[in-house]
Design a protein around this motif. Structure first.
Motif, short mmCIF file in Angstrom:
data_model
loop_
_atom_site.label_atom_id
_atom_site.label_comp_id
_atom_site.label_asym_id
_atom_site.label_seq_id
_atom_site.Cartn_x
_atom_site.Cartn_y
_atom_site.Cartn_z
N GLU A 76 44.97 -24.23 -4.19
CA GLU A 76 45.11 -24.79 -5.34
C GLU A 76 46.27 -24.96 -5.63
O GLU A 76 47.06 -26.03 -6.71
CB GLU A 76 44.06 -23.85 -6.21
CG GLU A 76 42.28 -24.88 -5.52
CD GLU A 76 41.90 -23.69 -4.38
OE1 GLU A 76 42.46 -22.90 -4.29
OE2 GLU A 76 41.38 -23.76 -3.46
N ARG A 77 47.50 -24.26 -6.24
CA ARG A 77 47.77 -23.47 -6.96
C ARG A 77 49.34 -24.85 -6.16
O ARG A 77 49.92 -25.20 -6.58
CB ARG A 77 48.43 -21.90 -6.37
CG ARG A 77 47.90 -21.22 -7.75
CD ARG A 77 48.27 -19.67 -7.41
NE ARG A 77 47.77 -19.48 -8.23
CZ ARG A 77 48.05 -18.12 -9.34
NH1 ARG A 77 49.05 -17.59 -8.92
NH2 ARG A 77 46.63 -17.69 -10.46
N ARG A 80 48.84 -28.08 -7.35
CA ARG A 80 49.60 -28.08 -9.03
C ARG A 80 50.63 -27.98 -9.00
O ARG A 80 51.17 -28.84 -9.64
CB ARG A 80 48.60 -26.59 -9.65
CG ARG A 80 47.26 -26.45 -10.51
CD ARG A 80 47.52 -25.65 -10.58
NE ARG A 80 45.32 -25.63 -10.95
CZ ARG A 80 44.86 -24.48 -11.94
NH1 ARG A 80 45.28 -23.21 -11.73
NH2 ARG A 80 43.70 -24.83 -11.34
N THR A 84 53.12 -30.66 -10.49
CA THR A 84 54.08 -30.53 -11.39
C THR A 84 55.26 -31.49 -10.95
O THR A 84 56.06 -31.78 -11.79
CB THR A 84 54.16 -29.55 -11.62
OG1 THR A 84 52.87 -28.55 -12.04
CG2 THR A 84 55.31 -28.54 -13.00
N TYR A 95 46.24 -35.44 -8.67
CA TYR A 95 45.59 -34.48 -8.20
C TYR A 95 44.31 -33.87 -7.86
O TYR A 95 43.71 -34.23 -8.96
CB TYR A 95 46.47 -33.38 -9.18
CG TYR A 95 45.85 -31.93 -9.47
CD1 TYR A 95 46.09 -31.26 -8.35
CD2 TYR A 95 45.26 -31.46 -10.38
CE1 TYR A 95 46.10 -29.33 -8.06
CE2 TYR A 95 44.52 -29.96 -10.70
CZ TYR A 95 45.26 -29.26 -9.46
OH TYR A 95 44.27 -27.71 -9.03
N VAL A 100 38.45 -29.55 -10.53
CA VAL A 100 39.14 -30.06 -11.78
C VAL A 100 38.54 -31.92 -11.61
O VAL A 100 38.38 -31.98 -10.68
CB VAL A 100 41.06 -30.57 -11.34
CG1 VAL A 100 41.43 -31.34 -11.99
CG2 VAL A 100 40.91 -28.83 -10.67
#
Length: 109
Positions: A76-77, A80, A84, A95, A100
């Motif tokens: 998940e990170r 992200r 970004t 994303y 989400v």
């Protein structure tokens, strides 16, 4: 017999106003002595294959997806981080992850 029909057809077509030639035919001497006609300008194409690629280069994408700082992150990170990194360069990265929800940017009609 077919020769008479062909001559009659040529005579009829020669007298119709829309079938008259404005330039000499390909097999006449005038055709070979006349200056060549200029080629028409090609129309601007809307084909995606003839336009430059609007997205990032492969080296730029490879640098983002193989970044050392993203290797040890959870899935998940990591997503992200990718989103970004793409946003910092001005590209949209869709994303999606469980839980989400995408934010709508336009109003429903």
């Amino acid at each position: 017999m077919s020769d008479r029909i062909a001559h009659a057809l040529v005579w009829v077509l020669a007298h119709l106003p829309l079938t008259r030639r404005t330039r000499p035919g390909r097999h006449t001497a005038e055709h070979f002595t006349a200056p060549p006609a200029t080629a028409p300008e090609p129309a601007p194409s809307s084909s995606a294959w003839q336009r430059p690629w609007p997205g990032p280069s492969s080296a730029e994408a490879r640098a983002i997806f193989h970044a050392e700082e993203a290797r040890h992150l959870s899935p998940e990170r990591r997503e992200r981080y990718y989103a970004t990194a793409w946003a910092e360069r001005g590209y949209d990265y869709p994303y999606t992850a469980p839980g989400v929800h995408q934010v709508r940017t336009g109003a429903a009609a």
